[in-house]
Design a protein around this motif. Sequence first.
Motif, PDB file in Angstrom:
ATOM      1  N   LEU A  48       0.830  -1.211   0.000  1.00  0.00           N
ATOM      2  CA  LEU A  48       0.000   0.000   0.000  1.00  0.00           C
ATOM      3  C   LEU A  48       0.864   1.259   0.000  1.00  0.00           C
ATOM      4  O   LEU A  48       0.551   2.239  -0.694  1.00  0.00           O
ATOM      5  CB  LEU A  48      -0.933  -0.003   1.210  1.00  0.00           C
ATOM      6  CG  LEU A  48      -2.146  -0.932   1.117  1.00  0.00           C
ATOM      7  CD1 LEU A  48      -2.771  -1.154   2.489  1.00  0.00           C
ATOM      8  CD2 LEU A  48      -3.194  -0.381   0.150  1.00  0.00           C
ATOM      9  N   THR A  49       1.954   1.256   0.770  1.00  0.00           N
ATOM     10  CA  THR A  49       2.824   2.436   0.793  1.00  0.00           C
ATOM     11  C   THR A  49       3.481   2.656  -0.568  1.00  0.00           C
ATOM     12  O   THR A  49       3.772   3.791  -0.939  1.00  0.00           O
ATOM     13  CB  THR A  49       3.914   2.326   1.869  1.00  0.00           C
ATOM     14  OG1 THR A  49       4.810   1.244   1.570  1.00  0.00           O
ATOM     15  CG2 THR A  49       3.310   2.114   3.252  1.00  0.00           C
ATOM     16  N   LYS A  50       3.711   1.569  -1.302  1.00  0.00           N
ATOM     17  CA  LYS A  50       4.278   1.706  -2.650  1.00  0.00           C
ATOM     18  C   LYS A  50       3.333   2.475  -3.575  1.00  0.00           C
ATOM     19  O   LYS A  50       3.760   3.074  -4.561  1.00  0.00           O
ATOM     20  CB  LYS A  50       4.577   0.323  -3.253  1.00  0.00           C
ATOM     21  CG  LYS A  50       5.918  -0.281  -2.834  1.00  0.00           C
ATOM     22  CD  LYS A  50       6.137  -1.610  -3.519  1.00  0.00           C
ATOM     23  CE  LYS A  50       7.546  -2.133  -3.280  1.00  0.00           C
ATOM     24  NZ  LYS A  50       8.567  -1.352  -4.016  1.00  0.00           N
ATOM     25  N   GLN A  51       2.050   2.446  -3.230  1.00  0.00           N
ATOM     26  CA  GLN A  51       1.056   3.187  -4.011  1.00  0.00           C
ATOM     27  C   GLN A  51       0.734   4.539  -3.374  1.00  0.00           C
ATOM     28  O   GLN A  51      -0.345   5.089  -3.570  1.00  0.00           O
ATOM     29  CB  GLN A  51      -0.218   2.344  -4.139  1.00  0.00           C
ATOM     30  CG  GLN A  51      -0.022   1.049  -4.892  1.00  0.00           C
ATOM     31  CD  GLN A  51       0.473   1.272  -6.303  1.00  0.00           C
ATOM     32  OE1 GLN A  51      -0.023   2.162  -7.012  1.00  0.00           O
ATOM     33  NE2 GLN A  51       1.455   0.489  -6.722  1.00  0.00           N
ATOM     34  N   VAL A  55       0.072   4.511   5.679  1.00  0.00           N
ATOM     35  CA  VAL A  55      -0.342   3.310   6.396  1.00  0.00           C
ATOM     36  C   VAL A  55       0.256   3.287   7.801  1.00  0.00           C
ATOM     37  O   VAL A  55       1.440   3.581   7.991  1.00  0.00           O
ATOM     38  CB  VAL A  55       0.096   2.029   5.636  1.00  0.00           C
ATOM     39  CG1 VAL A  55      -0.376   0.780   6.377  1.00  0.00           C
ATOM     40  CG2 VAL A  55      -0.435   2.048   4.208  1.00  0.00           C
ATOM     41  N   LEU A  56      -0.585   2.916   8.768  1.00  0.00           N
ATOM     42  CA  LEU A  56      -0.131   2.675  10.138  1.00  0.00           C
ATOM     43  C   LEU A  56      -0.492   1.238  10.488  1.00  0.00           C
ATOM     44  O   LEU A  56      -1.667   0.874  10.514  1.00  0.00           O
ATOM     45  CB  LEU A  56      -0.788   3.647  11.116  1.00  0.00           C
ATOM     46  CG  LEU A  56      -0.457   3.451  12.598  1.00  0.00           C
ATOM     47  CD1 LEU A  56       1.049   3.491  12.854  1.00  0.00           C
ATOM     48  CD2 LEU A  56      -1.164   4.511  13.450  1.00  0.00           C
ATOM     49  N   LEU A  57       0.519   0.420  10.752  1.00  0.00           N
ATOM     50  CA  LEU A  57       0.349  -1.000  11.056  1.00  0.00           C
ATOM     51  C   LEU A  57       0.488  -1.229  12.555  1.00  0.00           C
ATOM     52  O   LEU A  57       1.500  -0.860  13.148  1.00  0.00           O
ATOM     53  CB  LEU A  57       1.381  -1.823  10.287  1.00  0.00           C
ATOM     54  CG  LEU A  57       1.466  -3.315  10.611  1.00  0.00           C
ATOM     55  CD1 LEU A  57       0.152  -4.025  10.270  1.00  0.00           C
ATOM     56  CD2 LEU A  57       2.632  -3.949   9.848  1.00  0.00           C
ATOM     57  N   PHE A  58      -0.517  -1.839  13.163  1.00  0.00           N
ATOM     58  CA  PHE A  58      -0.495  -2.152  14.585  1.00  0.00           C
ATOM     59  C   PHE A  58      -0.274  -3.646  14.785  1.00  0.00           C
ATOM     60  O   PHE A  58      -1.006  -4.464  14.218  1.00  0.00           O
ATOM     61  CB  PHE A  58      -1.833  -1.785  15.245  1.00  0.00           C
ATOM     62  CG  PHE A  58      -2.048  -0.325  15.463  1.00  0.00           C
ATOM     63  CD1 PHE A  58      -1.743   0.271  16.670  1.00  0.00           C
ATOM     64  CD2 PHE A  58      -2.574   0.468  14.455  1.00  0.00           C
ATOM     65  CE1 PHE A  58      -1.956   1.629  16.879  1.00  0.00           C
ATOM     66  CE2 PHE A  58      -2.795   1.819  14.646  1.00  0.00           C
ATOM     67  CZ  PHE A  58      -2.478   2.404  15.864  1.00  0.00           C
ATOM     68  N   GLY A  96       9.240   2.313   9.756  1.00  0.00           N
ATOM     69  CA  GLY A  96       9.871   1.145   9.175  1.00  0.00           C
ATOM     70  C   GLY A  96      10.326   1.433   7.759  1.00  0.00           C
ATOM     71  O   GLY A  96      10.416   2.602   7.346  1.00  0.00           O
ATOM     72  N   PRO A  97      10.603   0.404   6.996  1.00  0.00           N
ATOM     73  CA  PRO A  97      11.039   0.606   5.610  1.00  0.00           C
ATOM     74  C   PRO A  97       9.957   1.262   4.779  1.00  0.00           C
ATOM     75  O   PRO A  97       8.764   1.109   5.039  1.00  0.00           O
ATOM     76  CB  PRO A  97      11.335  -0.825   5.132  1.00  0.00           C
ATOM     77  CG  PRO A  97      10.554  -1.715   6.042  1.00  0.00           C
ATOM     78  CD  PRO A  97      10.534  -1.016   7.355  1.00  0.00           C
ATOM     79  N   GLN A  98      10.377   2.025   3.802  1.00  0.00           N
ATOM     80  CA  GLN A  98       9.478   2.648   2.838  1.00  0.00           C
ATOM     81  C   GLN A  98       8.459   3.567   3.501  1.00  0.00           C
ATOM     82  O   GLN A  98       7.318   3.672   3.092  1.00  0.00           O
ATOM     83  CB  GLN A  98       8.752   1.564   2.041  1.00  0.00           C
ATOM     84  CG  GLN A  98       8.421   1.958   0.618  1.00  0.00           C
ATOM     85  CD  GLN A  98       8.003   0.761  -0.187  1.00  0.00           C
ATOM     86  OE1 GLN A  98       8.825   0.123  -0.826  1.00  0.00           O
ATOM     87  NE2 GLN A  98       6.733   0.431  -0.140  1.00  0.00           N
ATOM     88  N   ASN A  99       8.893   4.193   4.596  1.00  0.00           N
ATOM     89  CA  ASN A  99       8.068   5.167   5.318  1.00  0.00           C
ATOM     90  C   ASN A  99       6.819   4.546   5.948  1.00  0.00           C
ATOM     91  O   ASN A  99       5.839   5.242   6.244  1.00  0.00           O
ATOM     92  CB  ASN A  99       7.650   6.315   4.391  1.00  0.00           C
ATOM     93  CG  ASN A  99       7.379   7.592   5.171  1.00  0.00           C
ATOM     94  OD1 ASN A  99       8.055   7.896   6.143  1.00  0.00           O
ATOM     95  ND2 ASN A  99       6.375   8.340   4.740  1.00  0.00           N
ATOM     96  N   LEU A 100       6.844   3.242   6.155  1.00  0.00           N
ATOM     97  CA  LEU A 100       5.738   2.576   6.833  1.00  0.00           C
ATOM     98  C   LEU A 100       5.778   2.904   8.324  1.00  0.00           C
ATOM     99  O   LEU A 100       6.795   2.744   8.985  1.00  0.00           O
ATOM    100  CB  LEU A 100       5.837   1.057   6.654  1.00  0.00           C
ATOM    101  CG  LEU A 100       4.850   0.221   7.487  1.00  0.00           C
ATOM    102  CD1 LEU A 100       3.418   0.464   7.012  1.00  0.00           C
ATOM    103  CD2 LEU A 100       5.199  -1.257   7.407  1.00  0.00           C
TER     104      LEU A 100
END
Length: 289
Positions: A48-51, A55-58, A96-100
Amino acid sequence: MNDQAAVLREKVLKKHQNSLRNCKTLAVLSGKGGVGKSNLSLNLSLALTKQKQRVLLFDMDIGMGNIDILIGQTTSYTMVDLLEKKLSIQQIIKKGPQNLAYVAGGTGISSVFEWSPSDLAHLIQELNSLINQYDYMIFDMGAGMSESVLKFLKAVDEMIVVTTSEPTSITDAYAAIKLAASYSVSAPVRLIINKTLSDKEGNETYERFSRAVQQFLNISISLLGIVPNDQAVQKAVNRQMPFLLQNPASKASISLIEMVSILIPQDNRITAKNEGMFIRRLKRFFLER
């Protein structure tokens, strides 16, 4: 002058539209462990971040969280600190990686949802403070289906159930959906079939599963995607690196990218009418008597 005014109006309109942009909340769950749920939650978030989605992942598996391990990072603060020290959620979000953006599960609490009312009130307040900063909040749920977990599932916009083609995995996934339905969880259900030997196997598994859920539970579920049993996945796990980043051309990575192409066009149709519904539902199910 008229051109400048038009540009200004366009900027104001865009800012207003962005402020109304709905944050989609997804709960990823499985009926049992060992199906690759957390790894898929992580790599789906990265897809999703690639698009250019925010995104915020819990990691909601308190005490047994592993999102930070899969990324190969250590975290100073976790969900445990959010509760015990009443930190702000901004203090525990890590990049995290890719601005996640993600929140680690941490250790020290047996179950993420067995919280006191003050804990829940603090969490909901913190979630509300940043709900408009993200396009997606993805909750990688832990094992078990306590009453509090079921209440949380009633609040999210959508459930993503991860299973494999193994009979025990299918049975457990069915049981999880059945229990959620018995608790009046009405969120739409999407299915991911992981570790398949072929697309044919994955499609046949979905058809059998979908028919059973429709026949016995009167619930329609949609297929989000089929992920092949790909050696690139295990190699990435061993190196503590998301497989989508280590091998973006792998079959597993391509399947995640295809899932995002399904998610985003549908989610972009959400209107501002739904803005804040997640927070309102959390308050109603957890705090109101």
